[in-house]
Design a protein around this motif. Structure first.
Motif, PDB file in Angstrom:
ATOM      1  N   ALA A 554       0.832  -1.208   0.000  1.00 46.10           N
ATOM      2  CA  ALA A 554       0.000   0.000   0.000  1.00 46.10           C
ATOM      3  C   ALA A 554       0.863   1.254   0.000  1.00 46.10           C
ATOM      4  CB  ALA A 554      -0.927  -0.004   1.204  1.00 46.10           C
ATOM      5  N   LEU A 555       1.962   1.222   0.747  1.00 49.43           N
ATOM      6  CA  LEU A 555       2.870   2.369   0.768  1.00 49.43           C
ATOM      7  C   LEU A 555       3.490   2.586  -0.609  1.00 49.43           C
ATOM      8  CD1 LEU A 555       4.423   4.573   2.289  1.00 49.43           C
ATOM      9  CD2 LEU A 555       6.119   2.823   2.912  1.00 49.43           C
ATOM     10  N   THR A 573      -7.332   8.016   4.338  1.00 51.59           N
ATOM     11  CA  THR A 573      -8.457   7.375   5.018  1.00 51.59           C
ATOM     12  C   THR A 573      -8.010   6.119   5.747  1.00 51.59           C
ATOM     13  OG1 THR A 573     -10.003   8.216   3.352  1.00 51.59           O
ATOM     14  CG2 THR A 573     -10.745   6.360   4.692  1.00 51.59           C
ATOM     15  N   ALA A 574      -7.232   5.284   5.070  1.00 54.61           N
ATOM     16  CA  ALA A 574      -6.752   4.050   5.696  1.00 54.61           C
ATOM     17  C   ALA A 574      -5.854   4.341   6.888  1.00 54.61           C
ATOM     18  CB  ALA A 574      -6.016   3.198   4.664  1.00 54.61           C
ATOM     19  N   LEU A 618     -11.642  -1.961  10.579  1.00 53.64           N
ATOM     20  CA  LEU A 618     -12.415  -2.522   9.478  1.00 53.64           C
ATOM     21  C   LEU A 618     -12.551  -1.510   8.343  1.00 53.64           C
ATOM     22  CD1 LEU A 618     -15.324  -4.153  11.534  1.00 53.64           C
ATOM     23  CD2 LEU A 618     -13.457  -5.364  10.415  1.00 53.64           C
ATOM     24  N   VAL A 619     -12.529  -0.229   8.680  1.00 49.98           N
ATOM     25  CA  VAL A 619     -12.653   0.827   7.673  1.00 49.98           C
ATOM     26  C   VAL A 619     -11.482   0.795   6.702  1.00 49.98           C
ATOM     27  CG1 VAL A 619     -12.751   3.344   7.368  1.00 49.98           C
ATOM     28  CG2 VAL A 619     -14.012   2.261   9.230  1.00 49.98           C
ATOM     29  N   CYS A 620     -10.352   0.236   7.096  1.00 49.22           N
ATOM     30  CA  CYS A 620      -9.173   0.217   6.234  1.00 49.22           C
ATOM     31  C   CYS A 620      -9.344  -0.695   5.023  1.00 49.22           C
ATOM     32  CB  CYS A 620      -7.941  -0.250   7.021  1.00 49.22           C
ATOM     33  SG  CYS A 620      -7.496   0.790   8.423  1.00 49.22           S
ATOM     34  N   ALA A 621     -10.190  -1.717   5.122  1.00 52.68           N
ATOM     35  CA  ALA A 621     -10.257  -2.722   4.068  1.00 52.68           C
ATOM     36  C   ALA A 621     -10.688  -2.151   2.714  1.00 52.68           C
ATOM     37  CB  ALA A 621     -11.173  -3.868   4.498  1.00 52.68           C
TER      38      ALA A 621
END
Length: 819
Positions: A554-555, A573-574, A618-621
């Motif tokens: 992701a980075l 956001t993540a 869970l918001v990260c997914a």
């Protein structure tokens, strides 16, 4: 095959579909070129693409003999006339313009009308279409009367069935924002004349505003529209109303369904006799929720309350996660096939539906490449935290309404059809409210984080979107609140309501940094049950565990694609969600000190005080899934094979450790015949309860399964649900505050030690049994069964009887003072 073309972008691409246009095409090319090169024209760079559709005359040669490199011929593979839609799709795909003008070869609308369309785009529209049917339009030579009548009838049909608010779709003179045109035409499927309708419908569906601009139009001889084309246009309109799915989309649905079935295979094929090992007692609870909801609906009782457990106070079902949005409509399935099968279907089909919903959102809003969207949706729906909750919490994995809610909220920002989209958003939010309030709260938190991040990156876009978005949200709230106000009042003020649940500071309530970068227990390759258990509350609450390879990927994606505003907003956001999930105090690694976390700003607010902080991860997914989709989509367009292979290898290496193993399951304990054969009916009269020994509680809730096996024919005290502490204290707790008898029996179950039973203990037991209106006590086979039987014998002063596989104490015989 398309002709070789330069790759540098231009200001304007003019796409002209052509089929046997040798007589009209030459003057049209000359007129367009002169206009774009005229003194005062601001189109510094431009191109004209003639999209040939299998012409058999000299149309192609008219283009290829020109020496101007800005005028190019675009042809498709093979030969033959496939239709205007096919030609336009080829031409727009080959375009490079910041704006794309689509026009016919006959110059029915003079190219000078372009300036009117430009103004509409400058005013913020994504497309401007020339129209003969709005005030200000002028007509020169007219068509034959019959052709005019057929055209008017077609436009009327289109307005009534397919496109709202657009009066003339077939003028053939349209200006688009380039990227949006390429996306819309790439998504089209029609090859005929109705492609104009299909493309404009795409713009409306994704919320891109379209302006209808009056132009001058004159009929030109040589029209390619024949009488036989009108039935085909009607057929295409029907196809738009009943869309045929793409084969790739069908494959995606099948794959997601196969993934969900594989994950839940431990009990999917035999839900009545299998139990998910890591669900603790939640499977019993959820099956009971579905059973009691179906029972309430079937008997026309209040679906928000029951006294079947927790007697005599009962259970506030609205204050528990009963998923009325599914348990109510699935009442026939639950009654006919049982709650175990109903829950299994909800978990399996809900997981697949959620993945499909994320896939649709990613295809519409993030990347058109289907393989990339599949990978992103798979990560969003089957990330390690989702797999963990799949053991026990359908409300956190059946999230098929969240992506449409996000999509509808994004539509509001365009400012087009705000009222309609806001009404739909309000209805969607109300339905999600009955599927799961906490997931809706977390989704709203994630959307706010994304909106703030995107506004910081693109303040110009934010300023333009703020007004329609806020207006739409106000309308949506006005639609949603009347639908949920009564259930909300019942939840927070009704019988057995509670004020909130304090989850304390046990490990796992808030994530640790290690949890974010470690691997979950059910990761097939890298899972470490010992480490995961040490960092979480239990196996159903492994809310992070994305793994360090995914974090590095992701980075890398963020750094590589940092110029894209969406990438910046998704990454922020993540990261923000991950930080919030660390709780109110964040430990400084390798030191004994902590510092305040951002969650401390929200922890004391209404609703947020009951949230388990680690669940915010869970918001990260979804953001991680969308970043992944963007990366794969970019790799698919990379020119060098080495770049593609290296990038895809990195993606595979990062995702491989996260592949989940099927959820663990085990054979379910047989329900004693006492409950399945109806023997209990002899011992429990109207108004009385059956008291399990020990009473049902969060740590041992098998009695709920016995109750559902008996078709909810009896009430019982105790249970597994959320309710108030009692005695005027509305603090939320799991289960029922234990009375003397319940506490004593639980101690025996846990320790195997029979306590001293004296007169005072027997008096307490009589008082408790009277409070519960007990008709009988029932002891099923279990560990320390003999110790429990001895304890109950002494408590009630009566020997138990062996009946249909259980020990029964019939309280209608009375109790004795002595032992």
């Amino acid at each position: 095959m398309r002709a070789d073309a330069p790759t540098a972008p231009v200001e304007l691409s003019v796409v002209i579909p052509a089929y046997n246009e040798e007589r009209r095409l030459g003057p049209t090319l000359d007129a367009v070129g002169r206009r774009l090169d005229a003194t005062g024209s601001h189109w510094g760079t431009w191109e004209i693409l003639v999209a040939d559709d299998g012409s058999t005359d000299a149309t192609r040669e008219l283009v290829t003999v020109r020496r101007d490199p800005r005028i190019r011929l675009v042809t498709g593979a093979g030969s033959g006339n496939r239709g205007k839609g096919h030609a336009l799709r080829l031409g727009v795909a080959a375009s490079r313009g910041r704006h794309v003008l689509v026009m016919d070869a006959d110059l029915a609308t003079p190219v000078e009308e372009l300036e009117h369309l430009e103004k509409a785009l400058a005013d913020g529209h994504a497309a401007a279409i020339g129209s003969r049917a709005v005030p200000g339009a002028t007509l020169g030579d007219r068509q034959h009367r019959i052709r005019e009548l057929l055209g008017a009838a077609g436009n009327l049909l289109i307005r009534r069935t397919t496109l709202r608010g657009i009066r003339d779709t077939q003028c053939g003179f349209k200006l688009f924002e380039g990227d949006k045109a390429r996306a819309a035409f790439a998504a089209s499927r029609l090859n005929g004349w109705a492609i104009d309708v299909e493309v404009l419908r795409h713009f409306q569906r994704v919320g891109w505003p379209v302006a209808e601009v009056p132009v001058h139009w004159s009929h030109q001889p040589g029209s390619k529209v024949r009488p036989g084309d009108y039935p085909r246009m009607l057929r295409d309109l029907v196809r738009l109303r009943i869309p045929v799915p793409r084969p790739a989309d069908v494959l995606v649905v099948v794959l997601f369904l196969a993934m969900a079935v594989t994950l839940c295979s431990g009990r999917f094929l035999d839900p009545d006799h299998r139990y998910l090992t890591d669900s603790l007692q939640d499977q019993n609870q959820w099956e009971w929720f579905f059973a009691v909801t179906a029972d309430n609906v079937a008997h026309l009782r209040n679906p928000l309350f029951t006294d079947l457990q927790g007697f005599p106070d009962g259970v506030n079902l609205m204050a528990n996660t009963t998923m009325l949005g599914l348990s109510v409509p699935l009442t026939p399935v639950t009654l006919l096939l049982g709650p175990a099968l109903a829950l299994s279907l909800v978990m399996t089909l809900g997981l697949a539906a959620t993945a499909v919903a994320w896939y649709r959102l990613i295809v519409r809003r993030v990347v058109r490449q289907r393989g990339a969207a599949f990978a992103g949706a798979a990560l969003a729906a089957f990330a390690p935290p989702m797999v963990s909750h799949a053991n026990a919490h359908p409300n956190f994995v059946v999230l098929f309404m969240i992506p449409p809610i996000i999509e509808r909220a994004l539509r509001l920002t365009s400012g087009a059809r705000v009222t309609r989209d806001a009404v739909v958003l309000g209805l969607m939010a109300a339905y999600q409210f009955f599927l799961g309030e906490e997931p809706l709260l977390l989704a709203a938190l994630g959307m706010v984080l994304f909106a703030v991040a995107y506004a910081a990156v693109r303040p110009d876009v934010a300023r333009q979107a703020a007004r329609p978005l806020l207006n739409g949200l106000a309308i949506a709230a006005a639609v949603c609140l009347p639908l949920v106000v009564y259930p909300l009042a019942w939840q927070f003020s009704g019988p057995q309501s509670y004020a909130g649940i304090d989850h304390g500071t046990a490990p796992g309530v808030a994530n640790s940094v290690r949890a974010l970068f470690s691997f979950a227990e059910r990761s097939a390759i890298a899972g470490d049950a010992g480490r995961a258990d040490a960092l979480t509350l239990n196996p159903t609450e492994q809310n992070a565990f994305y793994g360090w390879p995914l974090a590095l990927l992701a980075l890398a994606i963020t750094v590589r694609l940092w110029r894209q505003p969406a990438v910046k907003a998704l990454a922020c956001t993540a990261v923000a969600a991950a930080l919030l999930s660390l709780g109110t105090r964040i430990p400084l690694p390798l030191t004994g000190t902590t510092f305040p976390g951002p969650w401390s700003l929200l922890a004391g607010l209404p609703l947020f005080e009951s949230v388990i902080e680690s669940r915010i991860a869970l918001v990260c997914a979804p953001p991680l899934g969308m970043l992944l989709a963007l990366a794969i989509g970019g790799l698919a367009q990379a020119r060098r094979l080495l770049t593609q292979y290296a990038g895809l290898l990195a993606v595979c290496l990062a995702l491989l450790p996260l592949l989940p193993a099927p959820l663990k399951s085990e054979p379910r304990a047989e329900t004693p015949a006492f409950f399945t054969d109806g023997a209990w009916k002899t011992y429990v009269r109207d108004g009385e309860t059956l008291v399990p020994v020990p009473l049902a509680e969060p740590e041992a809730a098998e009695a709920l399964h016995w109750q559902t096996a008996a078709d909810l024919g009896f009430r019982m005290p105790g249970g597994y649900f959320n309710g108030p502490l009692g005695e005027g204290d509305r603090t939320g707790v799991y289960g029922v505050p234990l009375r003397f008898t319940a506490s004593l029996l639980r101690d025996v179950r846990q320790t195997g030690v029979v306590p001293v039973i004296d007169a005072a203990a027997r008096a307490e037991a009589r008082e408790d049994l009277a409070y519960w209106r007990a008709g009988a006590l029932v002891l099923a086979p279990q560990r320390y069964e003999e110790r429990l039987r001895e304890t109950v014998d002494k408590l009630v002063g009566l020997p138990g009887r062996r009946v249909a596989g259980v020990w029964v104490w019939d309280l209608h015989q009375g109790t004795q003072e002595g032992g």
